[in-house]
Every structure is written in structure tokens, then in C-alpha cells.
Design an enzyme around this catalytic site. Structure first.
Site, PDB file in Angstrom:
ATOM      1  N   SER A  53      43.962  32.880  44.421  1.00  0.00           N
ATOM      2  CA  SER A  53      44.258  33.787  43.046  1.00  0.00           C
ATOM      3  C   SER A  53      45.355  32.341  42.303  1.00  0.00           C
ATOM      4  CB  SER A  53      45.728  34.757  43.957  1.00  0.00           C
ATOM      5  OG  SER A  53      47.042  34.287  44.596  1.00  0.00           O
ATOM      6  N   GLU A 188      42.507  44.000  51.904  1.00  0.00           N
ATOM      7  CA  GLU A 188      42.805  44.153  50.676  1.00  0.00           C
ATOM      8  C   GLU A 188      42.007  45.779  50.126  1.00  0.00           C
ATOM      9  OE1 GLU A 188      42.542  40.500  48.060  1.00  0.00           O
ATOM     10  OE2 GLU A 188      43.033  41.550  46.978  1.00  0.00           O
TER      11      GLU A 188
END
Ligand code: KIV
Length: 260
Positions: A53, A188
Site C-alpha cells: 500500500s 481483505e
């Protein structure tokens, strides 16, 4: 009622099974740089993730697919210099684990940069890669559900587990990773009931993000937690500080005072 009981934060990956057994939620946050990693370690977070990320929240890329192994090594080394206690997990970036041989070589480079464990995205289809990593003695963390590295193929970020087929596939992925020796797995954007079923079906610790509360732990991107990336924040991430606002305020105060 607010609990006065404070858990001793994790100091070694070998403590993960006991935390699962005792039903004591794990806290996981991302870090990509020395000061953030040092503060999170001092704050008592259980695990620190050098997530890819970083491509979005640090490097301004549109998604994680532009992150390279060299970038991950660079940021993993910075985090390693900061952290004294919390185990550090580093992400294997896009296209760094296309074969078992490449997965092992890439994982080894992240371990050499200071990681305690590595993570890659995928389930059943990636088991040969996972086995190569685990058999070399490298602690491995899985990642299933919404896979940010596949966002272009999938045409966006989508919740997983909404249909019975998706639910069965997710359970099969989780069990395969567990069998292959994953010590933990990120779930996720998975519907909460499936995340709960996975958590009860595997020995590995499940770490949820946008997957409800019934997992063994939770992970957040630290920029979302502290309000440091105001241009986008996922709906499930509550900002508990306003770092962006404070940065703007301090910079504007400095500009005003310097210019008289
Ligand atoms: O890259 C990352 O930060 C991650 C988390 C969202 C789990 O993989």
C-alpha cells in the site's frame, strides 16, 4: 465498559498460536518509514506490516501494481532500523512471485532487508510458491479476499464472499494456505460470516480488514488511522487523528510567520 486488562504485545511470531487460542485480538498496522515504525512499536502494536500500500499512500501511485521489490527492500530496511520488538511482515510486490523459484528468491531478499515474515496475495493457485517459501524456513503470511494487486484484472475493489461459490472458494483458499504452513492470513474485504467461518477453520491467525469483527486480529493502513491521506479513506477505517489537518496548519503558520 472499558477493559482495564492490557495484553502484552507480541514479541515473536511463535506467540501467534497462543494469541489465537486465548482469543486475544491481534493489532496490526502498516509502516513504511523509520519514525512511524518506531512510534507504532513503542505504542505496543502486535505486528508491523510493510505493505505494498506504500505505492498509494507514500509514492502517489494509482494502485499497488507499480511497487517493485527494490522499493519493498528499501522500506523494509527503514522499518527494521526502527523496530525493536514487534515482528515485521513485508509484502512481496506484484510480479515478484510468478514461479516458486522467483517467490523464494524475492522472499529471501525481503528477509535479508530485515523482515521477520513475508506476505503474498492469493490462495490455491499460489500454493507451489507458498510451499517454496515455507520449506526454506521463511515465516509466511497469506492474503485472500480482495487482492489489491489484481485490481486491474478485476476492474475495481470488490467485496468477496457474496455468492456461495465465492464463499466456498475463499474457504478452500484459506485451508490450502493453512495446510501449506501459513502462520497468519489477511482476510481483505470479505463478508463477515465467511471471515468468521475461515477463522474457525484454520490454525493460522486471521487478520481482517473490512471483514467484520470475527477474525483473530485487525489490520489498518496507518495513513487511514491517523488521517494522513485525506484524499481517500476506506469506509471501514475510522480516522483517530488529523495528521493532514495538522500538517496544513503548521505549514501555513510557518509561511505566515516567515513572510511577516
Ligand atoms: O499493503 C497493505 O497495506 C496490505 C494491507 C491492506 C493488509 O496488504
Amino acid at each position: 465498559m472499558v477493559s482495564l486488562f492490557v495484553l502484552v504485545p507480541l514479541a515473536h511470531l511463535s506467540q501467534l498460536p497462543e494469541r489465537k487460542r486465548s482469543n486475544s485480538p491481534l493489532t496490526v498496522l502498516t509502516a513504511y518509514d523509520y519514525p512511524t515504525a518506531r512510534l507504532l512499536d513503542e505504542a505496543g502494536v502486535d505486528l508491523i506490516l510493510v505493505g505494498d500500500s506504500l505505492g498509494m499512500v507514500v509514492l502517489g501511485l494509482p494502485d499497488t501494481t507499480g511497487v517493485t521489490l527494490e522499493m519493498m527492500q528499501h522500506h523494509t530496511a527503514a522499518v527494521r532500523r526502527a523496530v525493536q520488538r514487534a515482528p515485521v511482515i513485508a509484502d512481496l510486490p506484484f510480479h515478484s512471485y510468478q514461479t516458486p523459484e522467483q517467490a523464494l528468491a524475492s522472499a529471501q531478499r525481503l528477509m535479508d532487508a530485515g523482515a521477520d515474515a513475508v506476505k503474498l496475495e492469493g490462495g490455491v493457485a499460489l500454493i507451489p510458491q507458498v510451499r517454496a517459501i515455507v520449506q526454506a524456513g521463511i515465516p509466511f503470511v497469506g492474503h485472500i479476499g480482495m487482492l489489491p494487486q489484481s485490481v486491474r484484472e478485476e476492474g475495481g475493489y470488490k467485496k468477496k464472499g457474496k455468492t456461495p461459490e465465492q464463499g466456498h472458494q475463499l474457504l478452500a483458499d484459506a485451508r490450502a494456505l493453512d495446510e501449506a504452513g501459513a502462520i497468519a492470513m489477511v482476510l481483505e474485504s470479505i463478508v463477515p460470516d465467511i471471515a468468521r467461518d475461515i477463522t474457525h477453520s484454520v490454525r493460522a491467525s486471521t487478520i481482517g480488514i473490512g471483514a467484520g469483527r470475527d477474525t483473530d486480529g485487525q489490520v489498518l493502513v496507518t495513513h487511514d488511522l491517523v488521517g494522513a491521506f485525506p484524499w481517500f479513506r476506506p469506509p471501514f477505517a475510522k480516522a483517530r487523528a488529523d495528521v493532514a489537518g495538522e500538517t496544513l496548519r503548521a505549514a501555513q503558520e510557518y509561511i505566515r510567520e516567515t513572510q511577516g
